[in-house]
Design an enzyme around this catalytic site. Structure first.
Site, PDB file in Angstrom:
ATOM      1  N   CYS A 157     -25.314  10.725  97.178  1.00 20.86           N
ATOM      2  CA  CYS A 157     -24.506  11.810  97.743  1.00 20.86           C
ATOM      3  C   CYS A 157     -23.095  11.759  97.152  1.00 20.86           C
ATOM      4  O   CYS A 157     -22.595  10.698  96.785  1.00 20.86           O
ATOM      5  CB  CYS A 157     -24.449  11.634  99.258  1.00 20.86           C
ATOM      6  SG  CYS A 157     -23.329  12.751 100.110  1.00 20.86           S
ATOM      7  N   SER A 183     -20.340  11.903  98.579  1.00 22.85           N
ATOM      8  CA  SER A 183     -19.388  11.097  99.353  1.00 22.85           C
ATOM      9  C   SER A 183     -19.251   9.700  98.745  1.00 22.85           C
ATOM     10  O   SER A 183     -18.170   9.105  98.767  1.00 22.85           O
ATOM     11  CB  SER A 183     -19.828  11.002 100.815  1.00 22.85           C
ATOM     12  OG  SER A 183     -19.839  12.286 101.386  1.00 22.85           O
ATOM     13  N   HIS A 215     -17.016  10.059  95.767  1.00 24.24           N
ATOM     14  CA  HIS A 215     -15.599  10.101  96.191  1.00 24.24           C
ATOM     15  C   HIS A 215     -15.058   8.681  96.301  1.00 24.24           C
ATOM     16  O   HIS A 215     -13.936   8.401  95.879  1.00 24.24           O
ATOM     17  CB  HIS A 215     -15.454  10.772  97.564  1.00 24.24           C
ATOM     18  CG  HIS A 215     -15.626  12.260  97.566  1.00 24.24           C
ATOM     19  ND1 HIS A 215     -15.061  13.086  96.629  1.00 24.24           N
ATOM     20  CD2 HIS A 215     -16.294  13.083  98.417  1.00 24.24           C
ATOM     21  CE1 HIS A 215     -15.374  14.350  96.892  1.00 24.24           C
ATOM     22  NE2 HIS A 215     -16.132  14.371  97.980  1.00 24.24           N
ATOM     23  N   HIS A 265     -25.939   5.980 101.499  1.00 21.49           N
ATOM     24  CA  HIS A 265     -26.075   6.244 102.934  1.00 21.49           C
ATOM     25  C   HIS A 265     -27.176   7.252 103.263  1.00 21.49           C
ATOM     26  O   HIS A 265     -27.201   7.782 104.363  1.00 21.49           O
ATOM     27  CB  HIS A 265     -24.726   6.699 103.504  1.00 21.49           C
ATOM     28  CG  HIS A 265     -24.215   7.949 102.857  1.00 21.49           C
ATOM     29  ND1 HIS A 265     -23.502   7.949 101.692  1.00 21.49           N
ATOM     30  CD2 HIS A 265     -24.347   9.246 103.213  1.00 21.49           C
ATOM     31  CE1 HIS A 265     -23.207   9.178 101.356  1.00 21.49           C
ATOM     32  NE2 HIS A 265     -23.719  10.000 102.258  1.00 21.49           N
ATOM     33  N   CYS A 292     -28.562  12.400 105.129  1.00 19.01           N
ATOM     34  CA  CYS A 292     -27.228  13.010 104.993  1.00 19.01           C
ATOM     35  C   CYS A 292     -27.327  14.468 104.566  1.00 19.01           C
ATOM     36  O   CYS A 292     -27.075  15.367 105.352  1.00 19.01           O
ATOM     37  CB  CYS A 292     -26.316  12.230 104.048  1.00 19.01           C
ATOM     38  SG  CYS A 292     -24.695  13.021 103.877  1.00 19.01           S
TER      39      CYS A 292
HETATM   40  P1  CND Z   1     -22.538  17.681  94.419  1.00 15.24           P
HETATM   41  O1  CND Z   1     -21.634  17.047  93.439  1.00 15.24           O
HETATM   42  O2  CND Z   1     -23.993  17.450  94.318  1.00 15.24           O
HETATM   43  O3  CND Z   1     -22.324  19.288  94.411  1.00 15.24           O
HETATM   44  C1  CND Z   1     -21.086  19.928  94.227  1.00 15.24           C
HETATM   45  C2  CND Z   1     -21.359  21.294  93.603  1.00 15.24           C
HETATM   46  O4  CND Z   1     -20.126  22.012  93.524  1.00 15.24           O
HETATM   47  C3  CND Z   1     -21.923  21.237  92.184  1.00 15.24           C
HETATM   48  O5  CND Z   1     -23.086  22.049  92.095  1.00 15.24           O
HETATM   49  C4  CND Z   1     -20.778  21.779  91.310  1.00 15.24           C
HETATM   50  O6  CND Z   1     -21.253  22.489  90.170  1.00 15.24           O
HETATM   51  C5  CND Z   1     -20.083  22.715  92.289  1.00 15.24           C
HETATM   52  N1  CND Z   1     -18.677  23.001  91.980  1.00 15.24           N
HETATM   53  C6  CND Z   1     -17.730  22.144  91.533  1.00 15.24           C
HETATM   54  N2  CND Z   1     -16.541  22.780  91.388  1.00 15.24           N
HETATM   55  C7  CND Z   1     -16.750  24.077  91.780  1.00 15.24           C
HETATM   56  C8  CND Z   1     -15.909  25.228  91.879  1.00 15.24           C
HETATM   57  N3  CND Z   1     -14.618  25.176  91.563  1.00 15.24           N
HETATM   58  N4  CND Z   1     -16.471  26.387  92.333  1.00 15.24           N
HETATM   59  C9  CND Z   1     -17.770  26.448  92.658  1.00 15.24           C
HETATM   60  N5  CND Z   1     -18.615  25.387  92.588  1.00 15.24           N
HETATM   61  C10 CND Z   1     -18.109  24.222  92.129  1.00 15.24           C
HETATM   62  O7  CND Z   1     -21.995  17.249  95.865  1.00 15.24           O
HETATM   63  P2  CND Z   1     -22.783  17.134  97.283  1.00 15.24           P
HETATM   64  O8  CND Z   1     -23.552  18.379  97.510  1.00 15.24           O
HETATM   65  O9  CND Z   1     -23.444  15.809  97.382  1.00 15.24           O
HETATM   66  O10 CND Z   1     -21.527  17.056  98.275  1.00 15.24           O
HETATM   67  C11 CND Z   1     -20.659  18.175  98.419  1.00 15.24           C
HETATM   68  C12 CND Z   1     -19.481  17.808  99.304  1.00 15.24           C
HETATM   69  O11 CND Z   1     -19.951  17.565 100.635  1.00 15.24           O
HETATM   70  C13 CND Z   1     -18.749  16.523  98.874  1.00 15.24           C
HETATM   71  O12 CND Z   1     -17.362  16.687  99.087  1.00 15.24           O
HETATM   72  C14 CND Z   1     -19.309  15.491  99.853  1.00 15.24           C
HETATM   73  O13 CND Z   1     -18.465  14.382  99.995  1.00 15.24           O
HETATM   74  C15 CND Z   1     -19.372  16.340 101.075  1.00 15.24           C
HETATM   75  C16 CND Z   1     -20.161  15.785 102.238  1.00 15.24           C
HETATM   76  C17 CND Z   1     -19.718  16.108 103.511  1.00 15.24           C
HETATM   77  C18 CND Z   1     -20.397  15.628 104.615  1.00 15.24           C
HETATM   78  C19 CND Z   1     -19.952  16.047 105.987  1.00 15.24           C
HETATM   79  O14 CND Z   1     -20.454  15.486 106.963  1.00 15.24           O
HETATM   80  N6  CND Z   1     -19.066  17.006 106.119  1.00 15.24           N
HETATM   81  C20 CND Z   1     -21.521  14.828 104.437  1.00 15.24           C
HETATM   82  N7  CND Z   1     -21.950  14.520 103.186  1.00 15.24           N
HETATM   83  C21 CND Z   1     -21.286  14.985 102.086  1.00 15.24           C
HETATM   84 ZN    ZN Z   2     -23.522  12.072 102.320  1.00 12.31          ZN
END
Ligand code: CND
Ligand code: ZN
Length: 366
Positions: free
Chosen positions: A41, A43, A46, A64, A169
């Site tokens: 993931c 996260s 990050h 996770h 997750c």
């Molecule tokens: P992942 O890296 O797989 O996806 C991110 C996507 O965003 C990719 O498809 C990129 O091409 C796209 N992208 C990047 N920049 C841009 C932009 N400027 N405009 C449009 N699209 C773009 O990430 P993920 O899906 O594993 O995780 C996404 C977020 O969610 C990340 O910040 C993660 O830490 C967070 C998250 C939050 C929670 C929660 O509980 N809120 C839980 N898990 C993960």
């Molecule tokens: Zn996650």
């Protein structure tokens, strides 16, 4: 007795290495789980990138999104027994704090409610004498993990653990953001910015809720194509056109919900700008930056809300999401772009950074 095992350890800015690590046996209220599979993931990425930018509590084992089998339980554990299949919930809850008693378990103030803790004085993990942090409360890039009882959720045994690990997750976070946090109404119009493992699940959550238009926004055409499989109806490549103007045009000027699933201040602003008066922008991405919003828009009753772990009640939501998958109403196989042995963890993160995968899944037995 402690368990000796292989684990992927982050020690600082340099690449992750595979090490022999010592894991304590389950104490009162704890469960030892053999990790069958662990998803990758953003996260975790990050954390790796933060380690490059400055000091971070290391060594740490990340990972996770775990599907596994209960190996052993500590005294007092009642909800699982050895042999049970479980999905690990990275954010357990105590059931007793202010938030838990009000039904907001995802905001629990004492997620690690046993005598030990993932990051504190009595760590469960060690390399020689050196304590090792249990990253995001789990440390899933390892052969085994010890979790508090409320951090494991029993699931049906006919569901493949190497796939439903993603319910730990990405699936719960994304589907839950649409269904639990935003409570997307049938017939409404939704935009999802960022179509990784999390955003694709917001797309299918919006579909389950009966949204009319589901507008997928990403900078990668391949992600936009994948989003079509998950139920997106319209597609915007944000590197080629202005996503705010284009999404508003597709929604006829009245976009009800926008979800940010990347973690950037600029895309949070896009989500807020694209929703109609009274609409809701939901921030799912982990945003480490300041976010600037035009205050006057609040007179238009626009809402900007956060969503953590899909606002889920884990012991309730996780088995139901698994049922939806087994009934063919949720796609999870299609999220798994690549399976890799644990030793290829750095390559899996490189794939994520390049936007080349929806999700990679690691197999710690290899
Ligand atoms: P992942 O890296 O797989 O996806 C991110 C996507 O965003 C990719 O498809 C990129 O091409 C796209 N992208 C990047 N920049 C841009 C932009 N400027 N405009 C449009 N699209 C773009 O990430 P993920 O899906 O594993 O995780 C996404 C977020 O969610 C990340 O910040 C993660 O830490 C967070 C998250 C939050 C929670 C929660 O509980 N809120 C839980 N898990 C993960
Ligand atoms: Zn996650």
């Amino acid at each position: 007795m402690a368990t000796d095992m292989r684990a992927a350890v982050l020690r600082g800015p340099e690449p992750i290495t595979i090490e022999q690590v010592n894991l304590d046996q389950p104490d009162a209220g704890e469960v030892l789980v053999r990790v069958v599979a662990c998803g990758v993931c953003h996260s975790d990425l990050h954390t790796i990138n933060r380690a490059k930018g400055g000091p971070l509590p290391v060594p740490v084992i990340l990972g996770h999104e775990v599907g596994g089998i209960v190996e052993e339980v500590g005294p007092g554990v009642v909800s699982v027994k050895p042999g049970d299949h479980v999905v690990v919930a990275f954010r357990p809850n105590c059931g007793l704090c202010y938030y838990c008693i009000r039904g907001m378990h995802q905001l629990c103030e004492r997620p690690d409610n046993t005598a030990r803790s993932a990051t504190g004085e009595r760590p469960r993990l060690r390399m020689g004498e050196q304590p090792v942090q249990q990253g995001i409360g789990v440390a899933g890039y390892a052969e085994y993990t010890v979790m508090p009882e409320r951090g494991v959720v029993k699931v049906r045994e006919d569901a493949p653990l190497e796939t439903i690990c993603l319910v730990g997750c990405g699936v719960t976070t994304g589907v839950g953001a649409a269904i639990n946090t935003a409570k997307v109404q049938a017939g409404s119009d939704v935009a999802v910015i960022g179509l990784g493992g999390v955003g694709l699940n917001v797309v299918q959550g919006a579909k389950l809720a009966g949204a009319r238009k589901i507008i997928a926004v990403d900078i990668s055409d391949s992600k936009l194509e994948t989003a079509a499989t998950f139920g997106a109806t319209d597609f915007v490549n944000a590197s080629q056109e202005d996503p705010v103007a284009r999404v508003q045009e597709i929604a006829g000027g009245y976009l009800d919900y926008a979800f940010e699933a990347i973690g950037l201040g600029a895309t949070v602003r896009q989500a807020f700008d694209m929703v109609r008066a009274g609409g809701m922008a939901v921030v799912v991405g982990v945003v480490a930056q300041e976010v600037t919003i035009p205050g006057i828009a609040f007179l238009r009753e626009k809402q900007l809300v956060g969503s953590f772990f899909g606002s889920a009640q884990l012991q309730y939501d996780i088995p139901r999401l698994v049922d939806l998958y087994m009934d063919g109403k949720l796609l999870i196989d299609e999220l798994v772009s690549k399976r890799r042995p644990l030793g290829e963890i750095n390559e899996a993160f490189a794939d994520m950074e390049a936007g080349a995968v929806a999700r990679s899944v690691m197999d710690p037995s290899k």
